[in-house]
Design a protein around this motif. Structure first.
Motif, short mmCIF file in Angstrom:
data_model
loop_
_atom_site.label_atom_id
_atom_site.label_comp_id
_atom_site.label_asym_id
_atom_site.label_seq_id
_atom_site.Cartn_x
_atom_site.Cartn_y
_atom_site.Cartn_z
N ARG A 93 -39.20 16.91 23.03
CA ARG A 93 -39.86 17.61 21.92
C ARG A 93 -40.99 18.46 22.44
O ARG A 93 -41.70 18.08 23.37
CB ARG A 93 -40.43 16.62 20.90
N GLU A 94 -41.19 19.63 21.83
CA GLU A 94 -42.34 20.47 22.15
C GLU A 94 -43.26 20.44 20.94
O GLU A 94 -42.88 20.85 19.84
CB GLU A 94 -41.91 21.90 22.45
N LEU A 95 -44.48 19.93 21.15
CA LEU A 95 -45.43 19.73 20.06
C LEU A 95 -46.74 20.45 20.35
O LEU A 95 -47.09 20.69 21.50
CB LEU A 95 -45.71 18.23 19.87
N PRO A 96 -47.52 20.76 19.29
CA PRO A 96 -48.84 21.35 19.50
C PRO A 96 -49.74 20.38 20.25
O PRO A 96 -49.62 19.16 20.13
CB PRO A 96 -49.37 21.57 18.08
N LEU A 97 -50.67 20.93 21.04
CA LEU A 97 -51.56 20.14 21.89
C LEU A 97 -53.01 20.33 21.45
O LEU A 97 -53.46 21.46 21.27
CB LEU A 97 -51.41 20.58 23.35
N PHE A 98 -53.73 19.21 21.29
CA PHE A 98 -55.14 19.24 20.95
C PHE A 98 -55.88 18.42 22.00
O PHE A 98 -55.57 17.25 22.20
CB PHE A 98 -55.38 18.64 19.55
N LYS A 99 -56.85 19.03 22.69
CA LYS A 99 -57.58 18.35 23.76
C LYS A 99 -58.86 17.73 23.23
O LYS A 99 -59.61 18.36 22.48
CB LYS A 99 -57.90 19.34 24.88
N LEU A 100 -59.11 16.48 23.64
CA LEU A 100 -60.29 15.73 23.23
C LEU A 100 -61.15 15.40 24.43
O LEU A 100 -60.65 15.21 25.54
CB LEU A 100 -59.87 14.42 22.55
N GLU A 101 -62.46 15.29 24.22
CA GLU A 101 -63.37 14.90 25.29
C GLU A 101 -63.35 13.40 25.52
O GLU A 101 -63.48 12.93 26.62
CB GLU A 101 -64.80 15.35 24.95
N THR A 102 -63.22 12.63 24.43
CA THR A 102 -63.22 11.18 24.55
C THR A 102 -62.34 10.56 23.46
O THR A 102 -62.23 11.11 22.37
CB THR A 102 -64.66 10.62 24.47
#
Length: 86
Positions: free
Chosen positions: A41-50
């Motif tokens: 699957r190709e899904l949206p990516l959201f980056k988190l600091e912690t």
């Protein structure tokens, strides 16, 4: 339900930048990147600091992460010339 008032929830991959921990959940968070998972699957990516995998409260380990580039040092440099007069 009324139409047009609810956000568009979809599966989103959240990634902890400090240790690479990933989890998938439904979210309406705005994303610009996408990632391909092991299952294809190709899904949206959201980056988190912690996340709970890296936060000291959940891990029991205290670590100092200065993500803003030395806020204390910037403050000291900015006000070093003012100083305290004796």
């Amino acid at each position: 339900m009324k139409t047009g008032i609810h956000p568009n929830y979809r599966d989103v991959v959240f990634v902890d930048q400090s240790n690479g921990f990933q989890f998938v959940t439904r979210s309406c968070a705005p994303t610009k990147e996408s990632i391909k998972l092991e299952d294809g699957r190709e899904l949206p990516l959201f980056k988190l600091e912690t996340t709970s995998e890296s936060h000291p409260f959940y891990t029991g380990q205290q670590k100092s992460v200065d993500t803003l580039g030395g806020r204390v040092e910037k403050f000291r440099n900015k006000f070093a010339r003012v100083g305290i007069k004796k």
